[in-house]
Design a protein around this motif. Sequence first.
Motif, PDB file in Angstrom:
ATOM      1  N   GLY A 192     -29.583   9.645   3.657  1.00 46.46           N
ATOM      2  CA  GLY A 192     -28.405  10.513   3.566  1.00 46.46           C
ATOM      3  C   GLY A 192     -28.797  11.830   2.931  1.00 46.46           C
ATOM      4  N   HIS A 193     -27.944  12.333   2.015  1.00 48.07           N
ATOM      5  CA  HIS A 193     -28.266  13.445   1.114  1.00 48.07           C
ATOM      6  C   HIS A 193     -28.196  14.844   1.728  1.00 48.07           C
ATOM      7  CE1 HIS A 193     -29.550  14.908  -2.713  1.00 48.07           C
ATOM      8  NE2 HIS A 193     -30.832  15.030  -2.466  1.00 48.07           N
ATOM      9  N   HIS A 216     -30.831   7.030  -0.531  1.00 46.82           N
ATOM     10  CA  HIS A 216     -29.993   8.214  -0.367  1.00 46.82           C
ATOM     11  C   HIS A 216     -30.824   9.453   0.011  1.00 46.82           C
ATOM     12  CE1 HIS A 216     -26.503  10.762  -0.840  1.00 46.82           C
ATOM     13  NE2 HIS A 216     -27.176  11.552  -1.653  1.00 46.82           N
ATOM     14  N   LEU A 241     -24.602   4.931   2.461  1.00 49.60           N
ATOM     15  CA  LEU A 241     -25.859   5.421   1.879  1.00 49.60           C
ATOM     16  C   LEU A 241     -25.699   6.313   0.652  1.00 49.60           C
ATOM     17  CD1 LEU A 241     -27.842   6.227   5.169  1.00 49.60           C
ATOM     18  CD2 LEU A 241     -27.459   4.031   4.043  1.00 49.60           C
ATOM     19  N   GLY A 242     -24.562   6.192  -0.034  1.00 50.68           N
ATOM     20  CA  GLY A 242     -24.437   6.866  -1.325  1.00 50.68           C
ATOM     21  C   GLY A 242     -23.690   8.183  -1.310  1.00 50.68           C
ATOM     22  N   ASP A 243     -23.515   8.731  -2.524  1.00 48.41           N
ATOM     23  CA  ASP A 243     -22.614   9.865  -2.767  1.00 48.41           C
ATOM     24  C   ASP A 243     -21.192   9.506  -2.352  1.00 48.41           C
ATOM     25  OD1 ASP A 243     -24.448  11.399  -4.082  1.00 48.41           O
ATOM     26  OD2 ASP A 243     -24.559  12.996  -2.592  1.00 48.41           O
ATOM     27  N   GLY A 283     -26.071   7.507  -4.828  1.00 45.09           N
ATOM     28  CA  GLY A 283     -26.474   8.874  -4.507  1.00 45.09           C
ATOM     29  C   GLY A 283     -26.605   9.705  -5.764  1.00 45.09           C
ATOM     30  N   SER A 316     -23.059  -0.457  -0.642  1.00 47.61           N
ATOM     31  CA  SER A 316     -23.354   0.960  -0.863  1.00 47.61           C
ATOM     32  C   SER A 316     -24.578   1.086  -1.747  1.00 47.61           C
ATOM     33  CB  SER A 316     -22.197   1.649  -1.595  1.00 47.61           C
ATOM     34  OG  SER A 316     -21.029   1.687  -0.811  1.00 47.61           O
ATOM     35  N   SER A 352     -22.396   7.874   5.114  1.00 49.29           N
ATOM     36  CA  SER A 352     -23.029   8.436   3.913  1.00 49.29           C
ATOM     37  C   SER A 352     -22.224   9.632   3.407  1.00 49.29           C
ATOM     38  CB  SER A 352     -24.459   8.884   4.241  1.00 49.29           C
ATOM     39  OG  SER A 352     -25.136   9.253   3.054  1.00 49.29           O
ATOM     40  N   ASP A 353     -22.496  10.014   2.164  1.00 53.72           N
ATOM     41  CA  ASP A 353     -21.925  11.243   1.599  1.00 53.72           C
ATOM     42  C   ASP A 353     -20.420  11.368   1.877  1.00 53.72           C
ATOM     43  OD1 ASP A 353     -24.454  12.842   0.509  1.00 53.72           O
ATOM     44  OD2 ASP A 353     -25.024  11.796   2.337  1.00 53.72           O
TER      45      ASP A 353
END
Length: 221
Positions: A145-146, A110, A31-33, A58, A55, A7-8
Amino acid sequence: MKIAVISDVHSNLPALEKVLEAASGMKIVCLGDLVGYNPFPNEVTELLRDKGIPSIMGNHDLAVLTGDTKGFNPIASWAAEWTIDALTEENMDYLSELPVSYDNEFYAVHGSPNKPLKEYVFPDHPPKILSSFFDRTTKSVIALGHTHIPYQIDLDEKIIFNPGSVGQPRDMDPRASYAIFDTDSRSVEINRLDYEIDEVSKAIKEAGLPGLLADRLHLGW
Ligand code: ZN
């Protein structure tokens, strides 16, 4: 089956390459970003796309698509504007098609199941709210994530985990973070990997991005 959950990534190509190398042979889910903060948005987007890694979207991916950086600090906004200029049209199109959730071996968004692109879920989130996340899915494992902070929360038979951040860890450990989820044993393992931070910080400065973005990579913040 073992699944590498990342993620990220935040446009950090050297960190992503290290993690993909370690996870080779495994299914990988992101999971994004994908973009924001660091200077390799096209390379990162193309690598994930070309490897067929599923994906989700995010908040930074959405910000470069919409140009709306409301709620971002000035440095995150600056990096988002820079990313908008740098991204190819083809990669913008790819980002625009990212789904908001992943629902297969586990459920993932995310941010949080209640606010997929906005809410930050840290380990001290109220247990009642954490339990309520499972109202949104039939799965007993949720990946988020995040926060850029890796963790695992056990709620009776249910699990919520965050793999941490590949490209901008914020738990004072500068190594790239990712998780391996074992679908048979339902266990989560958080792994950390060293990568060439100097290569990224040099590229940040060459790109004209704020120097603070380079400094924080070395500190893991
Ligand atoms: Zn992020």
